[in-house]
Design a protein around this motif. Structure first.
Motif, PDB file in Angstrom:
ATOM      1  N   VAL A  42       0.833  -1.202   0.000  1.00  0.00           N
ATOM      2  CA  VAL A  42       0.000   0.000   0.000  1.00  0.00           C
ATOM      3  C   VAL A  42       0.869   1.255   0.000  1.00  0.00           C
ATOM      4  N   ASN A  43       1.964   1.213   0.779  1.00  0.00           N
ATOM      5  CA  ASN A  43       2.888   2.347   0.793  1.00  0.00           C
ATOM      6  C   ASN A  43       3.504   2.591  -0.569  1.00  0.00           C
ATOM      7  N   GLN A  61       3.734  11.012   0.486  1.00  0.00           N
ATOM      8  CA  GLN A  61       4.874  10.572   1.300  1.00  0.00           C
ATOM      9  C   GLN A  61       4.578  10.743   2.782  1.00  0.00           C
ATOM     10  N   VAL A  62       3.842  11.823   3.133  1.00  0.00           N
ATOM     11  CA  VAL A  62       3.472  12.018   4.539  1.00  0.00           C
ATOM     12  C   VAL A  62       2.551  10.905   5.002  1.00  0.00           C
ATOM     13  N   ILE A  63       1.581  10.551   4.151  1.00  0.00           N
ATOM     14  CA  ILE A  63       0.662   9.468   4.503  1.00  0.00           C
ATOM     15  C   ILE A  63       1.417   8.151   4.645  1.00  0.00           C
ATOM     16  N   ALA A  64       2.419   7.930   3.777  1.00  0.00           N
ATOM     17  CA  ALA A  64       3.211   6.702   3.881  1.00  0.00           C
ATOM     18  C   ALA A  64       3.968   6.660   5.202  1.00  0.00           C
TER      19      ALA A  64
ATOM     20  N   VAL B  54      11.582   8.800   2.808  1.00  0.00           N
ATOM     21  CA  VAL B  54      10.733   7.658   3.136  1.00  0.00           C
ATOM     22  C   VAL B  54      11.520   6.368   2.993  1.00  0.00           C
ATOM     23  N   ALA B  55      12.456   6.323   2.027  1.00  0.00           N
ATOM     24  CA  ALA B  55      13.282   5.124   1.870  1.00  0.00           C
ATOM     25  C   ALA B  55      14.158   4.914   3.099  1.00  0.00           C
ATOM     26  N   GLY B  56      14.739   5.997   3.627  1.00  0.00           N
ATOM     27  CA  GLY B  56      15.565   5.869   4.822  1.00  0.00           C
ATOM     28  C   GLY B  56      14.754   5.435   6.022  1.00  0.00           C
TER      29      GLY B  56
END
Lengths: 98, 165
Positions: A42-43, A61-64, B54-56
């Motif tokens: 989902v992410n 990205q914030v939601i992830a 986010v990857a980090g």
């Protein structure tokens, strides 16, 4: 250039594998791992839509990040429940827990 | 064939193979390690999508924290390591058929979706934009997440505590 539907297809395959594992395995730990796989898929969808989406926006990205936090919390609580269950029932197989 | 396609194929193959071997391996530790392969490949895919922060975070939380927690749970419990029939439910077809149907339906929906805009690259100040958005638009969800973290911390301690102490 890699298209949007390629990323969505990878996420779909990982999600379906995780769903199958969560529904068909007896070991509780494997069920937890499968749920983590589903959340990861989902992410990947969220982040693919931040770049290639119909309205590209960094909110995905914030939601992830929020989804990752909740996944970590879920694992912490789930494993605490699992240890309590093992202490009382001496097993973690789903078909021996009544 | 440029580098992006090569790395996309590598990382997506890693993610799918790791996910498959989570279900195939007999011992829980091996399944956990192949799940780590999936998590690391996913973070590679995030880097391809220009989401470096986010990857980090994915590497830190999934491959670090969740793996170590799972490892402790595997150490403290006892698993059965039997054949496939012992590890999985007996009738698998009622599970497999709806999942394959779901996969076909969603794939039919997404296989030729083309967004009308050009892909956006967030560049070097990706992390800065995330921070600004968290502390302006997503302020209340962020605070709710912190309360949720506290509640989960207390709940995990109380659940894992022995009863008679």
């Amino acid at each position: 250039m890699v298209s949007l539907s390629a990323y969505l297809t990878v996420a779909l395959i990982v999600f379906c594998i995780g769903l199958f594992g969560a529904l068909s395995h007896k070991n509780t730990l494997i069920v937890f791992l499968s749920i983590e796989l589903m959340l990861n898929a989902v992410n990947l969808n969220f982040i693919a839509f931040t770049k290639y989406g119909f309205f590209p926006n960094i909110s995905g990205q914030v939601i992830a990040l929020f989804v990752m936090t909740v996944a970590a919390l879920e694992v912490a609580i789930g494993l605490a429940i699992l240890l309590t269950l093992y202490r009382n029932k001496k097993t973690i197989d789903l078909d021996e827990i009544y | 064939m440029n580098g992006e396609v090569i790395f996309f194929v590598l990382f997506s193959l890693g993610a799918i193979i790791g996910a498959v071997f989570v279900l195939v391996f007999r011992k829980a530790v091996y399944a956990l390690l192949s799940a780590v392969l999936t998590f690391v490949s996913m973070s590679g895919l995030y880097i391809l999508l220009t989401a470096e922060f986010v990857a980090g975070v994915q590497l830190l939380i999934y491959s670090g924290a969740i793996t170590i927690l799972m490892l402790f749970a595997i150490m403290l419990t006892k698993q059965k390591t039997g054949t496939t029939r012992k590890r999985m439910i007996r009738f698998q077809w009622p599970v497999i058929i709806p999942i394959v149907l779901l996969m076909i339906i969603i794939f039919y929906g997404i296989h030729k979706v083309t967004p009308p805009r050009k892909p956006v690259s967030y560049g070097k100040n990706n992390t800065e934009q995330i921070g600004e958005l968290i502390f302006t638009q997503y302020m209340i969800p962020f605070e709710m997440i912190s309360v949720l973290l506290l509640a989960a911390l207390i709940g995990a301690i109380i659940l894992a505590k022995k009863e008679n102490t």
